[in-house]
Design an enzyme around this catalytic site. Sequence first.
Site, mmCIF file in Angstrom:
data_model
loop_
_atom_site.group_PDB
_atom_site.id
_atom_site.type_symbol
_atom_site.label_atom_id
_atom_site.label_comp_id
_atom_site.label_asym_id
_atom_site.label_seq_id
_atom_site.Cartn_x
_atom_site.Cartn_y
_atom_site.Cartn_z
ATOM 1 N N CYS A 1 -0.286 -4.035 15.209
ATOM 2 C CA CYS A 1 -0.127 -3.577 13.794
ATOM 3 C C CYS A 1 -0.750 -4.416 13.148
ATOM 4 O O CYS A 1 -0.482 -5.816 13.022
ATOM 5 C CB CYS A 1 1.325 -3.535 13.485
ATOM 6 S SG CYS A 1 1.520 -2.969 11.942
ATOM 7 N N GLU B 1 1.005 -1.259 0.009
ATOM 8 C CA GLU B 1 -0.179 -0.026 0.011
ATOM 9 C C GLU B 1 0.912 1.356 0.050
ATOM 10 O O GLU B 1 1.934 1.372 0.666
ATOM 11 C CB GLU B 1 -1.043 0.111 1.254
ATOM 12 C CG GLU B 1 -1.940 -0.763 1.226
ATOM 13 C CD GLU B 1 -2.549 -0.792 2.538
ATOM 14 O OE1 GLU B 1 -3.231 -2.049 3.103
ATOM 15 O OE2 GLU B 1 -2.485 0.025 3.217
ATOM 16 N N CYS C 1 -3.503 0.766 8.921
ATOM 17 C CA CYS C 1 -2.584 0.612 7.831
ATOM 18 C C CYS C 1 -2.445 -1.116 7.460
ATOM 19 O O CYS C 1 -2.130 -1.847 8.412
ATOM 20 C CB CYS C 1 -1.043 1.016 8.474
ATOM 21 S SG CYS C 1 0.222 0.842 7.741
ATOM 22 N N CYS D 1 4.911 -6.366 15.997
ATOM 23 C CA CYS D 1 4.112 -5.413 16.976
ATOM 24 C C CYS D 1 2.506 -5.766 16.850
ATOM 25 O O CYS D 1 1.911 -5.990 16.014
ATOM 26 C CB CYS D 1 4.359 -4.075 16.200
ATOM 27 S SG CYS D 1 6.127 -3.739 16.172
ATOM 28 N N CYS E 1 5.727 -7.869 7.192
ATOM 29 C CA CYS E 1 6.645 -7.328 8.055
ATOM 30 C C CYS E 1 6.973 -8.385 9.057
ATOM 31 O O CYS E 1 6.032 -9.168 9.360
ATOM 32 C CB CYS E 1 5.924 -6.294 9.011
ATOM 33 S SG CYS E 1 7.325 -5.281 9.928
ATOM 34 N N CYS F 1 3.071 8.357 1.775
ATOM 35 C CA CYS F 1 3.492 7.214 2.908
ATOM 36 C C CYS F 1 3.664 5.775 1.974
ATOM 37 O O CYS F 1 2.917 5.540 1.355
ATOM 38 C CB CYS F 1 2.187 7.299 3.713
ATOM 39 S SG CYS F 1 2.351 5.686 4.916
HETATM 40 N N1 SAH Z 1 7.816 -0.409 10.744
HETATM 41 C C1 SAH Z 1 8.225 1.126 10.917
HETATM 42 C C2 SAH Z 1 7.481 1.824 9.984
HETATM 43 C C3 SAH Z 1 5.768 1.192 9.716
HETATM 44 S S1 SAH Z 1 4.415 1.803 10.652
HETATM 45 C C4 SAH Z 1 7.771 1.574 12.277
HETATM 46 O O1 SAH Z 1 7.620 0.562 13.303
HETATM 47 O O2 SAH Z 1 7.884 2.562 12.564
HETATM 48 C C5 SAH Z 1 4.194 3.344 10.690
HETATM 49 C C6 SAH Z 1 3.626 3.670 12.274
HETATM 50 O O3 SAH Z 1 2.341 3.214 12.487
HETATM 51 C C7 SAH Z 1 4.556 3.075 13.285
HETATM 52 O O4 SAH Z 1 4.561 4.266 14.484
HETATM 53 C C8 SAH Z 1 3.623 2.102 13.821
HETATM 54 O O5 SAH Z 1 3.817 1.831 15.073
HETATM 55 C C9 SAH Z 1 2.262 2.620 13.592
HETATM 56 N N2 SAH Z 1 1.056 1.804 13.713
HETATM 57 C C10 SAH Z 1 1.161 0.578 13.161
HETATM 58 N N3 SAH Z 1 -0.104 -0.166 13.332
HETATM 59 C C11 SAH Z 1 -0.993 0.939 14.016
HETATM 60 C C12 SAH Z 1 -2.478 1.168 14.279
HETATM 61 N N4 SAH Z 1 -3.229 -0.017 13.923
HETATM 62 N N5 SAH Z 1 -2.865 2.291 14.466
HETATM 63 C C13 SAH Z 1 -2.113 3.117 14.810
HETATM 64 N N6 SAH Z 1 -0.744 3.225 14.368
HETATM 65 C C14 SAH Z 1 -0.079 1.941 14.069
#
Ligand code: SAH
Length: 342
Positions: free
Chosen positions: A106, A79, A321, A103, A99, A92
């Site tokens: 996510c 995306e 995301c 986390c 990934c 973005c």
């Molecule tokens: N892997 C990288 C970049 C991708 S995520 C990182 O971890 O920074 C981009 C941002 O969105 C990160 O801060 C991530 O933790 C956050 N994110 C992921 N899932 C999310 C969700 N469901 N709601 C809000 N933010 C989220």
Amino acid sequence: MEAFCVEIGEKPFRSVQILQWIHQRGVSDFEAMTNLSRNFRAQLNDSCEIRAPEIVLEQISSDGTCKWVLKTDENNRVETVFIPEEGRGTLCVSSQVGCALECSFCSTAKQGFNRNLSTAEIIGQLWVAQRELGIGAVTNVVLMGMGEPLLNYSNVVSAINLMLDDYSYCLSKRKVTLSTSGVVPALDRLAEVCDVSLAISLHAPNNELRDQLVPINQKYPIEQLLAACKRYVGHDTRRKVTIEYVMLENINDSPSDARQLLRILSQVPCKVNLIPFNPFPGTIYNCSNMSTIRTFSEILQKGGLITTIRKTRGEDIDAACGQLVGKVDDKTRRRIRLDAAG
Ligand code: SAH
């Protein structure tokens, strides 16, 4: 590109012309490169291709946010999201298909890891956005899409170099932001080669909680990560790291969490971006309510930390995301326009 030109018997400066045609003028046909000799164009045609990922789904939100699902090969989709704002447009960009980090909040993590994107597939997202939106529409790039950019280090650095290059996208390093969950050794390497803006997915004020939310913390705990942030900004007093902090109800959003966060960040040149959690099917988390987020923000601000609350954009097309990709597998381009009525 220079080495390539020399290898096939051309002058090194031809590389600059090719870069400009592709990245500044969005050309996808070597025949259009009229300042190259006919012979050279034919040679390029025979040995190279200009191919960007294909748009398989486009969704445009009522607030103007535009989301594309791009097909990178038969089996993989990523995306890219464009967020228009007053006076600027932020793209973005994804760095991996899926990934490998797990986390817990996510949705990309739930899909698992498929593969790294190539440099072409990363810069191709910017190329496609420019083609769709027009030259100059993208003023800022954030590597905050799918994937952990520092786990695809060399391809990401090459793509960043093109973003910054005078003969390509010519973006200032302040307008390109890499977001990482905290791969500390790669962060130190990044500081040596290019100092783009840095965002850190912190999300917790102590190791006990961060170990659960962002498991890579078990390998590179908060102290090591924040020390790397300080090394990254170095002695430049104007620079600040952005600390991303997702607001999860009753998990990391209490006033005492805010005070603890304030303490651990006291020596780090940073600002904080509070991110309302985007829920997705199957998640165990809820987003903190707005008054909790405001209280949290006020504690940080009173403590002297610049704090912003991220405005949720494109809500009507995007619950979280990475979520869209799982829903799309047909091969033709689809377009969905959602008006204010949904
Ligand atoms: N892997 C990288 C970049 C991708 S995520 C990182 O971890 O920074 C981009 C941002 O969105 C990160 O801060 C991530 O933790 C956050 N994110 C992921 N899932 C999310 C969700 N469901 N709601 C809000 N933010 C989220």
